[in-house]
Design a protein around this motif. Sequence first.
Motif, PDB file in Angstrom:
ATOM      1  N   ALA A  85       1.688  -1.456 -10.851  1.00 33.93           N
ATOM      2  CA  ALA A  85       1.427  -2.638 -10.028  1.00 33.93           C
ATOM      3  C   ALA A  85       1.155  -3.887 -10.859  1.00 33.93           C
ATOM      4  N   ALA A  93       0.837  -1.204   0.000  1.00 37.05           N
ATOM      5  CA  ALA A  93       0.000   0.000   0.000  1.00 37.05           C
ATOM      6  C   ALA A  93       0.872   1.256   0.000  1.00 37.05           C
ATOM      7  N   TRP A 150       2.313   1.910  -3.555  1.00 35.21           N
ATOM      8  CA  TRP A 150       1.355   1.981  -4.657  1.00 35.21           C
ATOM      9  C   TRP A 150       1.581   3.235  -5.497  1.00 35.21           C
TER      10      TRP A 150
END
Length: 211
Positions: free
Chosen positions: A170, A161, A164
Motif C-alpha cells: 500500500a 479495503a 489491502w
Amino acid sequence: MLGFVPFALVLGAQAAEKGFSVIEVPLMTGLNFGGGSEFAAVELWTSPPHILLIVAITFLVNSRHLLMGATLAPLLRHLPRRKALMALFFMCDESWAMALADAKKAGGKLSLGYFFGVAFGLYVSWVVFTTIGAFAGPLLGDITRYGFDMAFPAVFLVMLAGMWKGPNAALPWLVSLVAAGAVHIVIPGAWYVPAGALSGVLSAFLLARNQ
C-alpha cells in the motif's frame, strides 16, 4: 449500483451549474464513463472551455485504466476482439475490482456474464442518475449539503479495503495521497489529481523494480 446514485446526482447537479444541458450530461457520462475525470472536467469547465487542459487532465485521471486493462488482458485473450473491446469500454473501477475478485474465486477464469452484468448495471445507473442530477440539481440547489458527495470517497475506501495486501503493497497509495494533498494545498485548481496519479504510478514502478 446504489452506491453510484449519490455522487452521480452530485456530478449531474454540478455540471448543470456549469451550463451543461440535460442532453449534454448523459453524453459526457455515457461516452467517457469515468467518474473521477468527469468531476475534474466539470470543475475545470469555463466558457469558453480550456479544451487542451481538460483533455490532459481527463487522460491523466483515466490513465489508471491502462493498468486496470493490463490486469484484465490475460483473462480476455480468448475472446474475439469485438467482445474484448466492449468489455474494456464498460470497465470502471468497481466492475474491474469485482471481476478480478470473481475470477480469483473461479481459479483465474473471468465470467463474461458476471462481468457484463456488473459493468452494464453500473453504466446504466451512472448515466441515468447523472441525468437526473442535471435535471433536479437546479431545483434542489446545493445537494452537497445533504452529504451526497461523501459517497464518492466512501466507495473508493471500500475498494481499497478489499485490495489491502499489507503496508508494503500500500506504499504507493500513501505516496499518492501525500503528493495530492501537498499539491492541493500549494497549487490552486485540479493539479492535485495528476500529481497524485503520477506519483502513485511512479512509486509503484520503482518499488516493483527494487523487488
